[in-house]
Design a protein around this motif. Structure first.
Motif, PDB file in Angstrom:
ATOM      1  N   ALA A   1       0.858  -1.185   0.000  1.00  0.00           N
ATOM      2  CA  ALA A   1       0.000   0.000   0.000  1.00  0.00           C
ATOM      3  C   ALA A   1       0.888   1.226   0.000  1.00  0.00           C
ATOM      4  CB  ALA A   1      -0.928   0.016   1.223  1.00  0.00           C
ATOM      5  N   ALA A   2       0.457   2.260  -0.702  1.00  0.00           N
ATOM      6  CA  ALA A   2       1.102   3.580  -0.667  1.00  0.00           C
ATOM      7  C   ALA A   2       2.604   3.518  -0.938  1.00  0.00           C
ATOM      8  CB  ALA A   2       0.839   4.254   0.680  1.00  0.00           C
ATOM      9  N   GLY A   3       3.009   2.687  -1.885  1.00  0.00           N
ATOM     10  CA  GLY A   3       4.413   2.626  -2.276  1.00  0.00           C
ATOM     11  C   GLY A   3       5.314   1.826  -1.365  1.00  0.00           C
ATOM     12  N   THR A   4       4.727   1.069  -0.428  1.00  0.00           N
ATOM     13  CA  THR A   4       5.492   0.209   0.486  1.00  0.00           C
ATOM     14  C   THR A   4       4.938  -1.205   0.412  1.00  0.00           C
ATOM     15  OG1 THR A   4       5.992   2.013   2.037  1.00  0.00           O
ATOM     16  CG2 THR A   4       6.103  -0.228   2.899  1.00  0.00           C
ATOM     17  N   ALA A   5       5.829  -2.184   0.432  1.00  0.00           N
ATOM     18  CA  ALA A   5       5.400  -3.586   0.428  1.00  0.00           C
ATOM     19  C   ALA A   5       6.139  -4.346   1.515  1.00  0.00           C
ATOM     20  CB  ALA A   5       5.665  -4.233  -0.924  1.00  0.00           C
ATOM     21  N   VAL A   6       5.502  -5.417   1.995  1.00  0.00           N
ATOM     22  CA  VAL A   6       6.167  -6.361   2.883  1.00  0.00           C
ATOM     23  C   VAL A   6       6.133  -7.720   2.207  1.00  0.00           C
ATOM     24  CG1 VAL A   6       4.042  -6.782   4.216  1.00  0.00           C
ATOM     25  CG2 VAL A   6       6.276  -7.363   5.195  1.00  0.00           C
ATOM     26  N   CYS A   7       7.293  -8.354   2.151  1.00  0.00           N
ATOM     27  CA  CYS A   7       7.484  -9.626   1.456  1.00  0.00           C
ATOM     28  C   CYS A   7       8.081 -10.612   2.447  1.00  0.00           C
ATOM     29  CB  CYS A   7       8.411  -9.414   0.262  1.00  0.00           C
ATOM     30  SG  CYS A   7       8.968 -10.913  -0.575  1.00  0.00           S
ATOM     31  N   LEU A   8       7.355 -11.672   2.741  1.00  0.00           N
ATOM     32  CA  LEU A   8       7.856 -12.711   3.643  1.00  0.00           C
ATOM     33  C   LEU A   8       8.485 -13.810   2.805  1.00  0.00           C
ATOM     34  CD1 LEU A   8       4.925 -12.917   6.210  1.00  0.00           C
ATOM     35  CD2 LEU A   8       6.861 -11.338   6.123  1.00  0.00           C
ATOM     36  N   GLN A   9       9.744 -14.103   3.082  1.00  0.00           N
ATOM     37  CA  GLN A   9      10.537 -14.989   2.229  1.00  0.00           C
ATOM     38  C   GLN A   9      11.131 -16.146   3.023  1.00  0.00           C
ATOM     39  OE1 GLN A   9      13.476 -12.196   0.783  1.00  0.00           O
ATOM     40  NE2 GLN A   9      12.296 -11.768  -1.078  1.00  0.00           N
ATOM     41  N   ALA A  10      11.377 -17.235   2.310  1.00  0.00           N
ATOM     42  CA  ALA A  10      12.138 -18.355   2.853  1.00  0.00           C
ATOM     43  C   ALA A  10      13.590 -18.219   2.420  1.00  0.00           C
ATOM     44  CB  ALA A  10      11.573 -19.676   2.362  1.00  0.00           C
ATOM     45  N   VAL A  11      14.494 -18.532   3.328  1.00  0.00           N
ATOM     46  CA  VAL A  11      15.926 -18.569   3.025  1.00  0.00           C
ATOM     47  C   VAL A  11      16.351 -20.028   3.150  1.00  0.00           C
ATOM     48  CG1 VAL A  11      18.211 -17.713   3.613  1.00  0.00           C
ATOM     49  CG2 VAL A  11      16.198 -16.253   3.969  1.00  0.00           C
TER      50      VAL A  11
END
Length: 340
Positions: A99-109
């Motif tokens: 939203a509003a130019g910000t993202a959250v990405c949950l990733q596996a390493v």
């Protein structure tokens, strides 16, 4: 045969082999390009620039689940053509919201012995701004309407909400300062108007109203509750029972959520409901199947959510007022976010 003739024959053979090899490489590259454009038995997916501030109208971002080289990448489609070609970003996420130019990405390493997980905050061009370790398997993610706050939930034990043998951890970050609340269970709980303390308190599924207020699920004593959270006072106040994975409407007046219903199977207990925050009146949607997702509001009157599909999950929509019927929006997709 003369030595010169033998050399001519050898040189001709080398040239022919080289031509065949070059042709094979070019053919393979052409086929790879075709595969990049069209997934087998699925939607067309191609690489390109993906922005959180689209210049060409309202856009839907999803985690692409179509088999092929772009599986698990965040991909964009116009909202008016959800079945059209997808533009893959190259950024892979297990859970995603923006939203509003910000993202959250949950990733596996992926490690040699075990996988670990992280939460990555991205800018409008999906470039990393900051990362945080995540304590377990990603399950929920949200960004506030301003883009100033992000939250995520992970499983730290168990891997399903259906039973009682699980524990989650929910974190909240201010993207202006990078200050993190790494466990919302440390907030003060007010239950039924009184301070409440219990060792089994569990919090998940944040949805933001603004940069101070949010809603989430609180579980304790075998029951779940909708709670209103306040970042400034670090409090969680119960509002309504039997609410899980809430999602606040764009006008801030309603909560979509999954509700456990009597008589449903133990491993498929939920149906999709909407709660009016002013009257606390519940409305069952026309979706009668089990919903294990945090629904998203596509607009003021439509909900989007994931159901199992041939390649993992498909996205479905249903009216929020209890009318109409559910319909499939997209195949092979999950974790939607509407932009613009």
């Amino acid at each position: 045969m003369t030595r010169t003739a033998r050399l001519v024959i050898l040189l001709t053979a080398v040239l022919l082999l080289g031509a065949v090899g070059t042709g094979a490489v070019l053919h393979a590259a052409h086929r790879a390009g075709q595969r990049d454009e069209q997934q087998a038995d699925g939607p067309a997916v191609r690489t390109g620039d993906v922005s959180l501030r689209p210049a060409d109208g309202r856009t839907l971002l999803v985690r692409n689940l179509a088999w092929g080289p772009h599986r698990d990448e965040i991909a964009a489609v116009p909202t008016g053509d959800p079945d059209g070609p997808r533009t893959a970003s190259g950024v892979k996420c297990l859970r995603f919201h923006a939203a509003a130019g910000t993202a959250v990405c949950l990733q596996a390493v992926h490690g040699a012995l075990e996988d670990t997980y992280r939460a990555v905050v991205l800018d409008a061009h999906l470039r990393e701004r900051h990362r945080f370790p995540a304590a377990g398997i990603p399950t929920r993610a949200r960004v506030s309407p301003s883009g100033h706050l992000v939250a995520w939930t992970v499983f730290v034990s168990g891997d399903s909400y259906a039973g009682t043998d699980f524990s989650t951890r929910t974190a909240l970050v201010d993207t202006r300062t990078w200050q993190i609340e790494d466990n919302l269970e440390t907030f003060h709980v007010v239950k039924d108007g009184r301070p409440y303390h219990a060792a089994d308190v569990n919090i998940w599924g944040v949805t933001f109203a603004d940069d101070t207020r949010f809603y989430a699920t609180l579980a304790t004593g075998g029951h779940t509750y909708l709670v209103r959270g306040d970042v400034a006072t670090r409090t969680l106040t119960t509002l309504h029972a039997n609410v899980e994975c809430p999602s606040l409407s764009p006008d801030g007046t309603r909560i979509a959520y999954k509700k456990r219903v009597p008589g449903a199977p133990a491993d498929a207990p939920w149906r999709l409901y909407v709660l009016d925050l002013r009257t606390m009146r519940e409305t069952a949607t026309a979706e009668r199947r089990n919903i294990d997702d945090q629904a998203l509001w596509a607009d003021r009157g439509t909900l989007v959510y994931a159901l199992p599909g041939d390649y993992g999950s498909d996205l479905w929509t249903v009216p929020a007022d209890g009318t109409g019927t559910a319909r499939r929006l997209m195949v092979s997709a999950v974790a939607p976010a509407y932009l613009g």
